[in-house]
Design a protein around this motif. Structure first.
Motif, PDB file in Angstrom:
ATOM      1  N   ILE A   1       0.784  -1.126  -0.025  1.00 46.85           N
ATOM      2  CA  ILE A   1       0.042   0.136   0.143  1.00 46.85           C
ATOM      3  C   ILE A   1       0.868   1.172   0.146  1.00 46.85           C
ATOM      4  N   LEU A   2       2.073   1.224   0.709  1.00 46.56           N
ATOM      5  CA  LEU A   2       2.801   2.600   1.083  1.00 46.56           C
ATOM      6  C   LEU A   2       4.090   2.501   0.209  1.00 46.56           C
ATOM      7  N   GLY A   3       4.661   1.220  -0.028  1.00 45.51           N
ATOM      8  CA  GLY A   3       6.194   1.206  -0.543  1.00 45.51           C
ATOM      9  C   GLY A   3       6.871   0.833   0.479  1.00 45.51           C
ATOM     10  N   HIS A   4       8.154   0.831   0.044  1.00 49.41           N
ATOM     11  CA  HIS A   4       9.185   0.467   0.780  1.00 49.41           C
ATOM     12  C   HIS A   4       9.617   1.052   2.022  1.00 49.41           C
ATOM     13  N   VAL A   5      10.080   0.362   3.208  1.00 42.28           N
ATOM     14  CA  VAL A   5      10.737   1.003   4.287  1.00 42.28           C
ATOM     15  C   VAL A   5      12.013   1.039   4.242  1.00 42.28           C
ATOM     16  N   GLU A   6      12.558   2.317   4.826  1.00 40.17           N
ATOM     17  CA  GLU A   6      14.064   2.599   4.593  1.00 40.17           C
ATOM     18  C   GLU A   6      14.510   2.449   6.056  1.00 40.17           C
ATOM     19  N   TYR A   7      13.955   2.849   7.148  1.00 42.61           N
ATOM     20  CA  TYR A   7      14.839   2.813   8.444  1.00 42.61           C
ATOM     21  C   TYR A   7      13.674   2.282   9.472  1.00 42.61           C
TER      22      TYR A   7
ATOM     23  N   PHE B   1       7.128  -3.141  18.875  1.00 39.17           N
ATOM     24  CA  PHE B   1       6.669  -1.808  18.768  1.00 39.17           C
ATOM     25  C   PHE B   1       7.822  -0.817  18.080  1.00 39.17           C
ATOM     26  N   SER B   2       7.312  -0.345  17.088  1.00 37.87           N
ATOM     27  CA  SER B   2       8.349   0.139  16.331  1.00 37.87           C
ATOM     28  C   SER B   2       7.874   1.468  15.587  1.00 37.87           C
ATOM     29  N   SER B   3       8.972   2.443  15.155  1.00 36.37           N
ATOM     30  CA  SER B   3       8.740   3.488  14.212  1.00 36.37           C
ATOM     31  C   SER B   3       9.322   3.416  12.981  1.00 36.37           C
ATOM     32  N   LEU B   4       8.725   4.001  11.907  1.00 37.72           N
ATOM     33  CA  LEU B   4       9.505   3.583  10.455  1.00 37.72           C
ATOM     34  C   LEU B   4       9.416   4.774   9.602  1.00 37.72           C
ATOM     35  N   LYS B   5      10.474   4.987   9.006  1.00 36.87           N
ATOM     36  CA  LYS B   5      10.487   5.927   7.691  1.00 36.87           C
ATOM     37  C   LYS B   5      10.729   5.266   6.448  1.00 36.87           C
ATOM     38  N   LEU B   6       9.561   5.673   5.937  1.00 33.58           N
ATOM     39  CA  LEU B   6       9.526   4.945   4.369  1.00 33.58           C
ATOM     40  C   LEU B   6      10.513   5.750   3.290  1.00 33.58           C
ATOM     41  N   THR B   7      10.928   5.150   2.355  1.00 31.61           N
ATOM     42  CA  THR B   7      11.602   5.524   1.289  1.00 31.61           C
ATOM     43  C   THR B   7      10.725   6.931   0.664  1.00 31.61           C
ATOM     44  N   SER B   8       9.664   6.912   0.635  1.00 27.46           N
ATOM     45  CA  SER B   8       9.051   8.092   0.152  1.00 27.46           C
ATOM     46  C   SER B   8       8.980   9.179   1.189  1.00 27.46           C
ATOM     47  N   GLY B   9       9.563   9.039   2.469  1.00 28.56           N
ATOM     48  CA  GLY B   9       9.696   9.977   3.296  1.00 28.56           C
ATOM     49  C   GLY B   9       8.474  10.052   4.285  1.00 28.56           C
ATOM     50  N   VAL B  10       7.484   9.094   4.103  1.00 22.02           N
ATOM     51  CA  VAL B  10       6.228   8.955   5.171  1.00 22.02           C
ATOM     52  C   VAL B  10       6.848   8.593   6.427  1.00 22.02           C
ATOM     53  N   ILE B  11       6.275   8.714   7.633  1.00 22.41           N
ATOM     54  CA  ILE B  11       6.706   8.071   8.684  1.00 22.41           C
ATOM     55  C   ILE B  11       5.434   7.503   9.339  1.00 22.41           C
ATOM     56  N   GLY B  12       5.925   6.617  10.169  1.00 24.42           N
ATOM     57  CA  GLY B  12       4.785   5.848  10.798  1.00 24.42           C
ATOM     58  C   GLY B  12       5.291   5.027  11.977  1.00 24.42           C
TER      59      GLY B  12
ATOM     60  N   ASN C   1      18.618  -0.503  22.144  1.00 27.13           N
ATOM     61  CA  ASN C   1      17.662   0.381  22.530  1.00 27.13           C
ATOM     62  C   ASN C   1      16.912   1.196  21.695  1.00 27.13           C
ATOM     63  N   GLY C   2      16.651   0.738  20.439  1.00 25.73           N
ATOM     64  CA  GLY C   2      15.714   1.476  19.393  1.00 25.73           C
ATOM     65  C   GLY C   2      16.764   2.326  18.541  1.00 25.73           C
ATOM     66  N   SER C   3      17.936   1.902  18.340  1.00 25.77           N
ATOM     67  CA  SER C   3      18.765   2.518  17.368  1.00 25.77           C
ATOM     68  C   SER C   3      17.834   2.569  15.855  1.00 25.77           C
ATOM     69  N   SER C   4      18.297   3.655  14.923  1.00 29.22           N
ATOM     70  CA  SER C   4      18.019   3.828  13.692  1.00 29.22           C
ATOM     71  C   SER C   4      18.682   2.588  12.799  1.00 29.22           C
ATOM     72  N   VAL C   5      17.915   1.772  12.361  1.00 33.34           N
ATOM     73  CA  VAL C   5      18.311   0.653  11.519  1.00 33.34           C
ATOM     74  C   VAL C   5      17.983   0.690   9.970  1.00 33.34           C
ATOM     75  N   LYS C   6      19.002   0.960   9.051  1.00 34.33           N
ATOM     76  CA  LYS C   6      18.569   0.966   7.639  1.00 34.33           C
ATOM     77  C   LYS C   6      18.186  -0.391   7.069  1.00 34.33           C
ATOM     78  N   VAL C   7      17.027  -0.444   6.569  1.00 37.37           N
ATOM     79  CA  VAL C   7      16.902  -1.675   6.053  1.00 37.37           C
ATOM     80  C   VAL C   7      17.462  -2.286   5.064  1.00 37.37           C
TER      81      VAL C   7
ATOM     82  N   ILE D   1      12.894  -6.080   6.814  1.00 35.92           N
ATOM     83  CA  ILE D   1      11.920  -5.068   8.046  1.00 35.92           C
ATOM     84  C   ILE D   1      12.370  -5.512   9.235  1.00 35.92           C
ATOM     85  N   ILE D   2      11.869  -6.878   9.371  1.00 30.20           N
ATOM     86  CA  ILE D   2      12.026  -7.586  10.720  1.00 30.20           C
ATOM     87  C   ILE D   2      13.256  -7.541  11.199  1.00 30.20           C
TER      88      ILE D   2
END
Lengths: 345, 345
Positions: free
Chosen positions: B193-199, B218-229, B336-342, B325-326
């Motif tokens: 629906i929303l495209g690839h996940v980047e972080y 429980f996570s937060s994502l940033k998509l390649t499109s810049g969409v966050i969630g 502790n919730g570091s930013s990981v690039k997919v 992504i998993i």
């Protein structure tokens, strides 16, 4: 005993929210006013029944009035540290509006100022006074070990928001703009219920030009207790339901606290049981919520009367934590959602 | 033209889900079976109408049968890479059950194997076939620029889960245990629906001993499109509603896709408008969802018939992303919730 309140900064929220709360409390009396634009203080004073002789040309003049028992300051957030320093100099207890400060440096200064005096210093964070908090604290032991939560407060952009015209909001000097302005409320509530936040990872974005800076936050949190969760906040979206809820998951049940404005009353719903097969029926509790602004003034009045700063429910150290979570989220977002440890005081 | 399907691994899901789907599709015929415990393959073959001569003692024997048009493999996830290599060696198209592999190294091997051949190789990720996806794609342009989302699939622990007894699930060799097992479905849907996940930044925890490893995310994502969630997943809680929904926020409206099992049908609700004042009425659409397992088999059959691997809707490269992504979330949680690039393929 009546406590005379000196109001510094007689803007919208002073007039619409503080004044009615102060007037509703028997032992409080609006007794003096100051505003940078004096004509606004005059209008406020008339509404408040403050004699014109107690409308001051300077903050110092108000602080020097020996009849004023404490100061209620509603200033642009970056002025909080100065008014607190000044109040302490004049030996006046003071409450200020949230957020505590424009940035963490100022917030730390305020915590240090408060530590340096026996005067009660408080942050007006009324969400810490919701009676829902105590109700939830009563229920939580029934659902076992808490493992996680989702906190979500989302809503549409309000084109008629009366606070939008506030100059210091349009050009925010304070970190986070609306994210700290409204976010500290949400975080006060969350942390009163679940305790301190240790790590924040998240992403922010600016949806509305009018916000002046980023206005939505989607994040994941790890609490000091080890509980994990997500925290989502923003009122900058296109048409969507205004919705605010906290779901707490545990190993023997779950609780949902929904205080969306569409509900007749804030509602707590919970069920217990270790798994799907052993799930209890749901218990639904509608909350007759208190007037939280009155409660925070009553609390501060008690501390002033007793000359006991330990009675203040939201001292600077607590409000520091709320803002520190926002600061951590903003820093995290700059680094694609890095893990940021929340600054401790 | 009828395509003869050789089923490798005749466990619960082969019998309960694949067989009825294959039998419901005119051009497919269950034609051969193999299981490590041959008696189970015999039972399956009888149910499937497969002649006993086509129940094999070895995978190789099945693959050597020239009448088999493609292989449907339902093996412990760590065996996927070997069966694909073997199928390619025998020039057989093959579909395997999700998740693609037990870890990212194996997932990469599978992507490389698939690139090395013109044979159709597919991952059976039926959630990519939900018709809701196309309906949402139709609606999304109406709500303006997408800025963010919340995806939440939570439920109580199911003490009667028939898959719990599966040995490879009890002692997972694969990363993420139930988080990858079920999480890739959710992520297939989200990314279609929303495209690839980047972080990815997030936290995982183990709630149930029986899960063998962490079972909530429980996570937060940033998509390649810049969409966050935020992305929240877990079915290891105490009593709670089983609830699955995606809310998409944009600058001219929002869409909620709720496919919680308590609903009569999956439901898409949307409203448009730039702000609270301009909000449209809500449009509610109930979805008559397709049989997604049948759809994925039909799709793979078309690719086999046409000898065209580009027709496969979920080739290994796509399923690689879901598992990546998993993997990123698990790595993030360790820090502790570091930013990981997919990881990208």
């Amino acid at each position: 005993m009546t406590l005379n309140v000196g109001i510094v900064g007689t803007g919208i929220f002073a007039s619409d929210a503080h004044l009615p709360a102060i007037q509703a409390i028997d032992k409080l009396k609006p007794a003096a006013a100051y505003n940078r634009t004096k004509s606004k203080a005059d209008v406020f004073a008339e509404k408040a029944g403050i004699p014109s002789g107690n409308v001051y040309e300077s903050v110092d003049a108000l602080l020097e009035n020996p009849e004023i028992d404490f100061v209620d300051a509603l200033l642009p957030v970056q002025s909080n540290v100065d008014i607190i320093r000044n109040a302490i100099k004049h030996e006046k207890p003071i409450v200020i509006e949230k957020p505590i400060a424009a940035n963490m440096k100022q917030a730390r200064e305020i915590v240090e100022l408060a530590s340096s005096t026996d005067l009660p210093i408080g942050i007006l964070e009324q969400w810490a006074f919701f009676s829902s908090i105590n109700k939830l604290r009563e229920i939580l032991p029934q659902i076992g070990n808490i493992v996680s939560f989702t906190y979500k407060a989302t809503g549409p952009w309000n084109a008629n928001n009366k606070y939008l015209a506030t100059a210091w909001r349009q050009n925010p000097e304070h970190i986070g703009g609306f994210l700290s302005d409204g976010g500290v409320h949400q975080l006060a509530l969350l942390t009163e219920i679940l305790g301190h936040v240790e790590y924040v990872s998240g992403h922010t974005r600016q949806v509305r030009k009018e916000s002046g800076t980023d206005d939505i936050l989607f994040s994941s949190l790890k609490l000091t207790s080890g509980v994990i969760g997500t925290f989502t906040y923003g009122s900058a979206f296109g048409a969507t339901d205004k919705s605010t809820s906290l779901v707490i998951y545990a190993d023997n049940g779950s609780v949902t606290y929904d205080f969306s404005p569409s509900l007749p009353k804030p509602t707590i719903t919970y069920q217990t049981g270790a798994n799907a097969q052993e799930a209890s029926e749901k218990t639904v509790i509608e909350i007759d919520e208190v007037n939280a602004i009155q409660e925070e003034f009553k609390n501060f009045a008690s501390a002033v009367e007793a000359k006991d700063k330990s009675l203040v429910v939201v001292p600077p150290a607590k409000a520091f934590h709320h803002l520190a979570i926002i600061a951590a989220a903003l820093e995290s977002s700059k680094n694609n959602g890095s893990s940021v440890k929340v600054e401790v005081v």
